[in-house]
Enzyme design. Structure first.
Site, PDB file in Angstrom:
ATOM      1  N   GLY A 275      41.020   6.838  75.196  1.00 57.56           N
ATOM      2  CA  GLY A 275      40.082   6.161  74.311  1.00 57.56           C
ATOM      3  C   GLY A 275      40.416   4.550  74.520  1.00 57.56           C
ATOM      4  O   GLY A 275      39.917   3.781  75.164  1.00 57.56           O
ATOM      5  N   ARG A 276      41.251   4.367  73.435  1.00 57.97           N
ATOM      6  CA  ARG A 276      41.639   3.140  73.135  1.00 57.97           C
ATOM      7  C   ARG A 276      42.281   2.376  74.212  1.00 57.97           C
ATOM      8  O   ARG A 276      42.074   1.212  74.479  1.00 57.97           O
ATOM      9  CB  ARG A 276      42.684   3.239  71.982  1.00 57.97           C
ATOM     10  CG  ARG A 276      43.076   1.952  71.234  1.00 57.97           C
ATOM     11  CD  ARG A 276      44.187   1.982  70.427  1.00 57.97           C
ATOM     12  NE  ARG A 276      44.139   2.942  69.433  1.00 57.97           N
ATOM     13  CZ  ARG A 276      43.596   3.008  68.303  1.00 57.97           C
ATOM     14  NH1 ARG A 276      43.239   1.841  67.614  1.00 57.97           N
ATOM     15  NH2 ARG A 276      43.788   4.160  67.482  1.00 57.97           N
ATOM     16  N   CYS A 344      29.946  -6.338  49.275  1.00 59.56           N
ATOM     17  CA  CYS A 344      30.394  -6.220  48.064  1.00 59.56           C
ATOM     18  C   CYS A 344      31.558  -5.453  47.717  1.00 59.56           C
ATOM     19  O   CYS A 344      31.203  -4.138  47.181  1.00 59.56           O
ATOM     20  CB  CYS A 344      29.129  -6.159  47.080  1.00 59.56           C
ATOM     21  SG  CYS A 344      27.959  -7.232  47.470  1.00 59.56           S
TER      22      CYS A 344
HETATM   23  N1  LLP Z   1      41.322  13.063  72.288  1.00 60.44           N
HETATM   24  C1  LLP Z   1      41.063  13.711  70.912  1.00 60.44           C
HETATM   25  C2  LLP Z   1      40.875  14.988  70.890  1.00 60.44           C
HETATM   26  C3  LLP Z   1      40.914  12.699  69.719  1.00 60.44           C
HETATM   27  O1  LLP Z   1      40.708  13.015  68.672  1.00 60.44           O
HETATM   28  C4  LLP Z   1      41.059  11.212  70.244  1.00 60.44           C
HETATM   29  C5  LLP Z   1      41.053  10.189  69.166  1.00 60.44           C
HETATM   30  C6  LLP Z   1      41.378  10.917  71.449  1.00 60.44           C
HETATM   31  C7  LLP Z   1      41.344  11.908  72.706  1.00 60.44           C
HETATM   32  C8  LLP Z   1      41.295   9.454  71.831  1.00 60.44           C
HETATM   33  O2  LLP Z   1      42.634   8.943  71.315  1.00 60.44           O
HETATM   34  P1  LLP Z   1      42.699   7.417  71.782  1.00 60.44           P
HETATM   35  O3  LLP Z   1      43.200   7.293  72.994  1.00 60.44           O
HETATM   36  O4  LLP Z   1      41.760   6.584  71.501  1.00 60.44           O
HETATM   37  O5  LLP Z   1      43.732   6.909  70.765  1.00 60.44           O
HETATM   38  N2  LLP Z   1      39.755   5.482  64.135  1.00 60.44           N
HETATM   39  C9  LLP Z   1      40.919   5.407  64.505  1.00 60.44           C
HETATM   40  C10 LLP Z   1      41.256   6.138  65.663  1.00 60.44           C
HETATM   41  C11 LLP Z   1      41.094   7.610  65.598  1.00 60.44           C
HETATM   42  C12 LLP Z   1      41.138   8.441  66.897  1.00 60.44           C
HETATM   43  C13 LLP Z   1      40.570   9.914  66.770  1.00 60.44           C
HETATM   44  N3  LLP Z   1      40.801  10.610  67.932  1.00 60.44           N
HETATM   45  C14 LLP Z   1      41.488   3.915  64.562  1.00 60.44           C
HETATM   46  O6  LLP Z   1      40.365   2.959  64.814  1.00 60.44           O
HETATM   47  O7  LLP Z   1      42.406   3.596  65.133  1.00 60.44           O
END
Ligand code: LLP
Length: 417
Positions: A275-276, A344
């Protein structure tokens, strides 16, 4: 690597001056670079190309429909975690056989919707969930394909809220539960067990935790193979870290070079769920300085974006680089400042103790806001959510309109009691 660059002290997104976009579309504004998104997707795809993997972009990172459509049209699948994300996937016509569905709390309604659409795999996170899917599949006269999510009990150096591969977390199943399911497989007549899934956490910059986790999941696959059970899919999740500050994350190619040897000779389809990595550095948040407030202790730069727009600093203490959109040559007063929003709460900050040379009416840019930025935004303090704009070359596309006050109350009723 991304396409937000300063030229002559002016920030550009691809070929467009960001200040012109900020003036045209107003602030707070999320701005994305098409080229950054697509290049990141291509990089990861290319790095693993020898296995022809299915890259399921993780919708939660940024679920804007145009971004999903761009990725799906480029061959991505989608990793979803809710009925709402399935709805989005359908709107952008993601082929069902490119959708995988994780989440520890899939409801009956959500499971039925996903069975009905014919998704590739449910990533099953518990025994009760498996029982539920089996029951619903039977009632719909369908045979459903699943992968079991294995919790490999691996720690990684990331924020504790985004670790998901430790046994203390709610995610996935331990090895004994997985073995138990395999040994009692006959109980699940409406399910085909097709694969295993891991996802150990997010913003992980080293390959090492991934490698340990993959070795553990591979051991399970090897054991199963000894019993004559061969799985069709191995999903190694997402979690690849990006640069916010001084991090030195591995590139997609480095990651692949370390992971691929572990998977040699195995006959399954590899799935990844980044994702990221794809959208994180492809987006910025543009905001305008409302006031400069000096107190005896520090300076507050009060801007029109707040924790409701970008919650990462407040929630995880996350660092995002913050710079003026137009770097001023005339230094009038550089001072250590907190960049805060109008919400706030004292936790409402975008950055702390930064040295910035700005005055009222200037624009600031928060980098690395493409992932978990807009998608985690809210209407807290009755603040309408921001606009989203995408740049491709020298063209801009409005991909989400700013919310209005009317949008804020659309679902509410004033009831006389
Ligand atoms: N697959 C699963 C099962 C997940 O739970 C997640 C992310 C991903 C893939 C994707 O992960 P990435 O490649 O984006 O790291 N809100 C937090 C991040 C939460 C991630 C949740 N799960 C932040 O802003 O750092």
């Amino acid at each position: 690597m991304h396409y937000f660059q300063y030229r002559n002290n002016e920030l550009y997104c691809e070929k467009k001056k960001v200040i012109d976009i900020a003036k045209e579309f107003g602030t707070p504004l999320y701005l994305y670079s098409y080229r950054t998104i697509t290049e990141h997707f291509d990089k990861i795809k290319r790095a693993f190309s020898c296995l022809d993997p299915l890259i399921c972009y993780s919708v939660k990172a940024n679920s804007n429909l145009t971004i999903l459509k761009i990725l799906v049209e480029r061959g991505a699948g989608l990793d979803i975690v809710s009925g709402g994300e399935l709805f989005r996937a359908r709107l952008v016509k993601c082929p069902p056989k490119r959708i995988v569905y994780a989440s520890v709390g899939k409801t009956e309604k959500e499971i039925k919707e996903a069975i009905d659409y014919g998704i590739l795999l449910f990533n099953v996170e518990s025994l009760p969930e498996l029982v539920r899917i089996n029951k619903l599949a039977k009632s719909l006269n369908k045979k459903v394909d699943v992968a079991l999510r294995f919790n490999p009990d691996i720690s990684s150096s990331t924020h504790r809220y985004i670790v998901t591969g430790k046994k203390e977390t709610k995610f996935g199943m331990d090895i004994d539960s997985i073995k138990h399911i395999f040994s009692s497989w006959d109980n699940y007549s409406s399910i085909n067990l097709k694969g295993l899934h891991i996802h150990i956490g997010s913003q992980i910059t080293q390959a090492e935790p991934f490698i340990r986790a993959i070795k553990r999941v591979k051991n399970i696959m090897d054991e199963l193979a000894k019993d004559g059970i061969y799985l069709d899919y191995l999903n190694i999740g997402g979690g690849l870290g990006i640069v916010y500050s001084e991090e030195k994350p591995q590139s997609a190619q480095d990651f692949a070079d370390k992971v691929l040897p572990l998977l040699k000779g195995m006959n399954f389809k590899l799935i990844l769920e980044p994702g990221r990595f794809i959208v994180g550095n492809a987006g910025i948040l543009v905001t305008k300085v409302i006031y400069i407030k000096d107190t005896p202790i520090k300076r507050f730069i009060i801007v029109d974006a707040a924790m409701n727009d970008l919650i990462r600093p407040a929630l995880y203490g996350a660092f995002h680089r913050i710079e003026p959109l137009r770097k001023r040559a005339d230094v009038f007063e550089k001072k250590l400042s907190d960049i805060v929003g109008p919400v706030c709460e004292s936790g409402d900050f975008l950055g702390k103790d930064r040295e910035l040379n700005v005055k009222e009416g200037d624009y600031l840019v928060v980098f690395g806001a493409g992932a978990y930025g807009f998608s985690m935004s809210s209407n807290y303090n009755s603040r309408p959510r921001a606009r989203e704009v995408l740049v491709k070359g020298n063209r801009t596309y409005l991909i989400r309109e700013r919310e209005t006050y009317q949008d804020l109350v659309r679902k509410e009723r004033i009831v006389s009691i």
